[in-house]
Design a protein around this motif. Structure first.
Motif, PDB file in Angstrom:
ATOM      1  N   ASP A 426       0.825  -1.212   0.000  1.00  0.00           N
ATOM      2  CA  ASP A 426       0.000   0.000   0.000  1.00  0.00           C
ATOM      3  C   ASP A 426       0.857   1.258   0.000  1.00  0.00           C
ATOM      4  N   GLN A 427       1.893   1.253   0.864  1.00  0.00           N
ATOM      5  CA  GLN A 427       2.769   2.430   0.940  1.00  0.00           C
ATOM      6  C   GLN A 427       3.516   2.633  -0.373  1.00  0.00           C
ATOM      7  N   PHE A 429       2.686   1.593  -3.295  1.00  0.00           N
ATOM      8  CA  PHE A 429       1.761   1.995  -4.357  1.00  0.00           C
ATOM      9  C   PHE A 429       1.403   3.477  -4.240  1.00  0.00           C
ATOM     10  N   LEU A 430       1.144   3.916  -3.003  1.00  0.00           N
ATOM     11  CA  LEU A 430       0.829   5.335  -2.801  1.00  0.00           C
ATOM     12  C   LEU A 430       1.956   6.209  -3.361  1.00  0.00           C
ATOM     13  N   CYS A 431       3.190   5.874  -3.003  1.00  0.00           N
ATOM     14  CA  CYS A 431       4.330   6.681  -3.459  1.00  0.00           C
ATOM     15  C   CYS A 431       4.436   6.685  -4.974  1.00  0.00           C
ATOM     16  N   ARG A 432       4.277   5.509  -5.565  1.00  0.00           N
ATOM     17  CA  ARG A 432       4.412   5.436  -7.025  1.00  0.00           C
ATOM     18  C   ARG A 432       3.265   6.171  -7.708  1.00  0.00           C
ATOM     19  N   GLN A 433       2.069   6.060  -7.140  1.00  0.00           N
ATOM     20  CA  GLN A 433       0.929   6.766  -7.712  1.00  0.00           C
ATOM     21  C   GLN A 433       1.171   8.278  -7.668  1.00  0.00           C
ATOM     22  N   ARG A 434       2.016   8.703  -6.735  1.00  0.00           N
ATOM     23  CA  ARG A 434       2.329  10.122  -6.644  1.00  0.00           C
ATOM     24  C   ARG A 434       3.599  10.459  -7.429  1.00  0.00           C
ATOM     25  N   GLY A 435       3.999   9.523  -8.320  1.00  0.00           N
ATOM     26  CA  GLY A 435       5.055   9.845  -9.272  1.00  0.00           C
ATOM     27  C   GLY A 435       6.463   9.418  -8.891  1.00  0.00           C
ATOM     28  N   LEU A 436       6.644   8.812  -7.710  1.00  0.00           N
ATOM     29  CA  LEU A 436       7.998   8.434  -7.290  1.00  0.00           C
ATOM     30  C   LEU A 436       8.342   7.053  -7.817  1.00  0.00           C
ATOM     31  N   ASP A 437       9.607   6.868  -8.252  1.00  0.00           N
ATOM     32  CA  ASP A 437       9.968   5.526  -8.691  1.00  0.00           C
ATOM     33  C   ASP A 437      10.149   4.650  -7.445  1.00  0.00           C
ATOM     34  N   PRO A 438      10.083   3.319  -7.629  1.00  0.00           N
ATOM     35  CA  PRO A 438      10.073   2.414  -6.471  1.00  0.00           C
ATOM     36  C   PRO A 438      11.301   2.584  -5.578  1.00  0.00           C
ATOM     37  N   LYS A 440      13.130   5.310  -5.064  1.00  0.00           N
ATOM     38  CA  LYS A 440      12.962   6.536  -4.278  1.00  0.00           C
ATOM     39  C   LYS A 440      11.922   6.283  -3.177  1.00  0.00           C
ATOM     40  N   MET A 444      12.576   6.554   0.755  1.00  0.00           N
ATOM     41  CA  MET A 444      11.855   7.561   1.528  1.00  0.00           C
ATOM     42  C   MET A 444      11.156   6.914   2.733  1.00  0.00           C
TER      43      MET A 444
ATOM     44  N   ARG B  50      -1.807  -0.630 -10.430  1.00  0.00           N
ATOM     45  CA  ARG B  50      -1.363  -1.293  -9.214  1.00  0.00           C
ATOM     46  C   ARG B  50      -0.969  -2.748  -9.456  1.00  0.00           C
ATOM     47  N   VAL B  72       3.356   2.378 -13.070  1.00  0.00           N
ATOM     48  CA  VAL B  72       2.525   3.168 -12.155  1.00  0.00           C
ATOM     49  C   VAL B  72       2.950   4.634 -12.138  1.00  0.00           C
ATOM     50  N   GLU B  73       4.281   4.859 -11.922  1.00  0.00           N
ATOM     51  CA  GLU B  73       4.726   6.244 -11.777  1.00  0.00           C
ATOM     52  C   GLU B  73       4.686   7.002 -13.103  1.00  0.00           C
ATOM     53  N   ALA B  76       1.217   8.224 -13.403  1.00  0.00           N
ATOM     54  CA  ALA B  76       1.034   9.365 -12.503  1.00  0.00           C
ATOM     55  C   ALA B  76       1.640  10.613 -13.123  1.00  0.00           C
ATOM     56  N   GLN B  77       2.849  10.451 -13.654  1.00  0.00           N
ATOM     57  CA  GLN B  77       3.531  11.606 -14.246  1.00  0.00           C
ATOM     58  C   GLN B  77       2.824  12.109 -15.500  1.00  0.00           C
ATOM     59  N   PHE B  84      -7.269   8.036  -2.735  1.00  0.00           N
ATOM     60  CA  PHE B  84      -7.556   6.706  -2.201  1.00  0.00           C
ATOM     61  C   PHE B  84      -8.793   6.648  -1.308  1.00  0.00           C
ATOM     62  N   VAL B  88      -3.116   5.464   3.119  1.00  0.00           N
ATOM     63  CA  VAL B  88      -2.234   4.706   3.995  1.00  0.00           C
ATOM     64  C   VAL B  88      -1.236   5.650   4.686  1.00  0.00           C
ATOM     65  N   PHE B  98       6.997  14.521   1.509  1.00  0.00           N
ATOM     66  CA  PHE B  98       6.356  13.598   0.588  1.00  0.00           C
ATOM     67  C   PHE B  98       5.792  14.344  -0.621  1.00  0.00           C
ATOM     68  N   SER B 102       6.933  14.405  -4.537  1.00  0.00           N
ATOM     69  CA  SER B 102       5.927  14.048  -5.516  1.00  0.00           C
ATOM     70  C   SER B 102       5.804  15.124  -6.603  1.00  0.00           C
ATOM     71  N   MET B 106       6.864  14.712 -10.607  1.00  0.00           N
ATOM     72  CA  MET B 106       5.959  15.017 -11.725  1.00  0.00           C
ATOM     73  C   MET B 106       6.601  16.042 -12.663  1.00  0.00           C
TER      74      MET B 106
END
Ligand SMILES: Nc1ncnc2c1ncn2[C@@H]1O[C@H](COP(=O)(O)OP(=O)(O)OP(=O)(O)O)[C@@H](O)[C@H]1O
Ligand SMILES: [Mg+2]
Lengths: 478, 250
Positions: A426-427, A429-438, A440, A444, B50, B72-73, B76-77, B84, B88, B98, B102, B106
């Motif tokens: 979950d964590q 996925f949240l980070c990646r959904q916000r544009g960060l590569d795995p 990073k 973090m 996901r 995924v990223e 997003a980008q 969500f 989480v 964070f 982010s 982007m």
């Protein structure tokens, strides 16, 4: 996710290069003769040679400890060379200009330029290369304040009485197997003396580098803080990438007299071996500090390297109202094994200790916290607080906690908290959904987990430590 | 902007989306309603890529690109944002840190230079005020110890900072008090500029009073079974989903 994590763990080791430096190295083997020769090489006083021989004789009668949660092949102590020094150091250079440029380049490559004008402002460095100290910077400035910061080999000549008075008082020569070995064969390390009431004007730091093959590194650090003085000290360590295991058995002794304060930080990044567990440093270290009245010793460590780590920086809280602290981040990955923690021995009244341990395990590594809190009969009103958190990355690693609590005083209070968590899908996925590569994202999350410890490090090094974790977790592709 | 055709997707062994179609043009707001377990959250996860959500067949195009082919990223980008249903916690990582990482990730993706700390701070403070969270939420760990409603506001704060092209809001209204609902709706509406699009997943008509949808879709058993205008949401509100079952039996 575990796939990404696995990739993240195929990290590279930046400090893994070998320097081409001509060295004078003893043939492998250990006996009384070797110790005498070593002592003679360093032109040591007679009492020192004798002290070493006594330690050696004790060591011969001791057994290698097996209780730690680590597993490694038996070490053949006769196959190790106990002395190695760059040839150019034979006629000791008097200034930086006389130091072999190749040596200076080695430190530059590691990000530790030794030219004072290029250095981190306000940090004095003692650079130890294999068995000898190469150079110590900012000495004059320190001398003005009355602070002694020099290789221990030099201190034996210049300040023999001081060394003799304190050496082995906190870690006796027969304390444990590795400490006894170190006492017999230690080669160099740093000596620090802060006079009464002095606040050391800058951070002191020693940088240890193992270069030669088949050599052990046995350094010895002794820090004495006189009454009411204050010092912050940092050690860093790296070694080349080699297929053979190398032994590092150091001893660090801290003496904090009444009202003194010593802050000792370590950023340890010895070569950890490859992902199959080949090569790497065996890091078997004894670190202990003694606190007199109202004194404070604070250990902060960030451990990311070594194949096997066995290390328990400890505080003997002898004086009333003295304070001991231990802040630790230990990251293991690949096949690394770490058994680390601390001992807080409360002897005086109203002594206080705090233990914050953050263990991060990834890959197929094993990470154990082992901590002893002992409340002696005289420890009236003493308190300990322990927080021990483990973070698991992936599902093939292990975290273990072994707390030992011994209390002989009913007024003493011991608190222990422990948590285990995972870097969750979950964590990530949240980070990646916000544009960060795995990569990073993981670094973090791990940095966040370590925050309480990082904020104890001196500023410059907190940034370094964060970067080190990032590099250690590097190599992931989305 | 987004074109979903005959999308089939599964989680582990279970096929959840069973031939889903949806067409979204720039500037449109599409509400998605449907019974619990229909696959609404699954749709959001599949669109954002996901792990564990596997596409069996069908296509998804996002701004002319094959969305399903992207990480995924990368999605997003490219401007896809998911708020969500259950945000989480990331302990020890400050919200500020964070969001800065982010926003800059982007920007990097778009080939822009990263924002300086000062520039970012200004934006973050403004966004924080907009969702009516006290400024110390910027310093707190991501969602760490936040109440349910605070977590939802925090998601909207990220939406405001990231300015995505397509935002999927998964029940951003559930668990909110009346005031918070308005805050969230205002936050979303502030992002409506005729170009950005939204998929608003909700169970309640209430949110749609504030965020007016162009279309309402009913998702049931992995498919869109009915589409219409805002009046469809009112119908659901008054008569529920019983008619779905009747439809199945018929
Ligand atoms: N990992 C999983 N393994 C098996 N089934 C799963 C898994 N994850 C989700 N599902 C199932 O997929 C279906 C759709 O779930 P989803 O979360 O998309 O529903 P939803 O429409 O968002 O429901 P709600 O309104 O309750 O949020 C549910 O039946 C759920 O149990
Ligand atoms: Mg849902």
């Amino acid at each position: 996710m575990s796939e990404q994590i696995d990739q993240a763990l195929e990290r590279k080791y930046d400090a893994g290069f070998v320097s081409e430096i001509e060295s004078e190295t003893f043939a492998p083997g250990l006996n009384e003769d070797v110790i005498r020769r070593l002592s003679a090489m360093k032109d040591e006083p007679e009492w020192m040679t004798e002290w070493r021989l006594q330690a050696y004789r004790k060591w011969l009668k001791m057994e290698e400890p097996e209780w730690a949660h680590v597993d490694y092949p038996k070490i053949d102590y006769q196959s190790i060379s106990y002395y190695s020094a760059p040839k150019s150091m034979k006629d000791k250079p008097k200034s930086l200009d006389e130091v072999d440029p190749e040596l200076l380049r080695t430190y530059e490559k590691l990000g530790i330029p030794l030219h004072e004008q290029e250095m981190l402002a306000g940090v004095a460095v003692d650079a130890v290369f294999d068995s000898v100290s190469v150079v110590t910077t900012f000495r004059e400035k320190l001398e003005e304040a009355g602070v002694i910061f020099c290789p221990i080999s030099e201190a034996l000549h210049k300040y023999p009485d001081l060394v003799k008075k304190y050496l082995g008082t906190v870690v006796p020569k027969g304390d444990n197997y590795f400490a006894a070995l170190n006492s017999a064969v230690f080669t160099d390390g740093s000596f620090v003396y802060i006079p009464k009431g002095v606040r050391c004007p800058m951070e002191l730091s020693t940088y240890f580098r193992i270069n030669e093959q088949n050599t052990g590194q046995f350094e010895r650090t002794l820090i004495v803080a006189e009454e009411g003085s204050h010092v912050s000290y940092l050690e860093g360590c790296t070694a080349p990438q080699r297929d053979e295991n190398q032994l590092h058995a150091a001893v660090v002794e801290l003496v904090a007299l009444d009202d003194a304060e010593i802050k000792y930080s370590t950023v340890q990044n010895w070569y950890p071996g490859d992902e199959n567990g080949k090569g790497g440093i065996y890091n078997f270290v004894t670190k202990r500090g003694l606190c007199e009245k109202n004194a404070k010793i604070s250990w902060t460590q960030v451990e990311t390297g070594s194949a096997v780590t066995w290390k328990y920086p400890s505080c003997i809280l002898k004086g009333d109202n003295s304070v001991g602290e231990f802040y630790s981040v230990a990251l293991t990955r690949g096949k690394q094994q770490a058994d680390t923690g601390t001992k807080m021995i409360h002897l005086g009244k109203n002594t206080k200790s705090t233990i914050i341990s953050k263990g991060i395990s990834a890959g197929r590594s094993n990470n154990a916290y082992r901590g002893l809190v002992r409340m002696g009969p005289g420890a009236e009103g003493a308190r300990n607080f322990t927080e021990c958190d483990s973070l698991l990355i992936g599902d093939q690693c292990g975290a273990h906690t072994f707390p030992y609590i011994e209390s002989s005083n009913p007024t003493a209070i011991v608190e222990h908290e422990a948590t285990t968590s995972k870097v969750s899908d979950d964590q990530l996925f949240l980070c990646r959904q916000r544009g960060l590569d795995p990569e990073k994202a993981v670094s973090m999350i791990v940095n966040g987990f370590c925050k309480e410890v990082f904020r104890e490090l001196p500023m410059e090094f907190a940034v370094e430590a964060g970067k080190l974790l990032e590099i250690s977790l590097e190599g992931s592709v989305g | 902007m987004l074109s979903i055709k005959k999308l089939h997707a599964r989680v582990e062994e279970t096929t959840i989306l069973k031939g889903l179609d949806m067409e979204i043009k720039p500037g449109e707001v599409h509400a998605v309603m449907g019974p619990n377990g229909a696959g609404k959250s699954t749709l959001g996860y599949v669109l954002s890529g996901r792990d564990g959500y596997e596409v069996e067949s069908g296509t998804v195009e996002f701004e002319g690109k094959d969305l399903l082919d992207m990480e995924v990223e990368e999605r997003a980008q490219a401007g896809l944002f998911l708020a969500f249903q259950y945000p989480v916690e990331i302990p020890g990582v400050s919200n500020m840190e964070f969001m800065k990482e982010s926003v800059n990730a982007m920007r990097e993706g778009r080939g822009e230079t990263p924002l300086s700390s000062a520039e970012f701070l200004k934006k973050a403070k403004a966004a924080c005020k907009q969702v009516e969270l006290p400024l110390d939420f910027l310093k707190r760990g991501v969602n760490e110890g936040f109440s349910g409603g605070e977590k939802k506001r925090n998601e909207i704060m990220q939406l405001i900072l990231l300015e995505p092209k397509l935002a999927i809001l998964d029940e951003s209204d559930s668990g909110l008090d009346v005031d918070a609902l308005q805050v969230v709706a205002k936050g979303v509406n502030s992002q409506r500029d005729g170009k950005r699009s939204f998929i608003v997943v909700t169970h309640y008509q209430r949110l749609l009073d504030y965020i007016e949808p162009d279309y309402v879709h009913i998702l049931s058993n992995g498919k869109i079974v009915k589409s219409g205008g805002p009046e469809l949401a009112k119908e659901v509100e008054s008569s529920g989903y019983a008619w779905l079952k009747e439809g199945e039996n018929a």
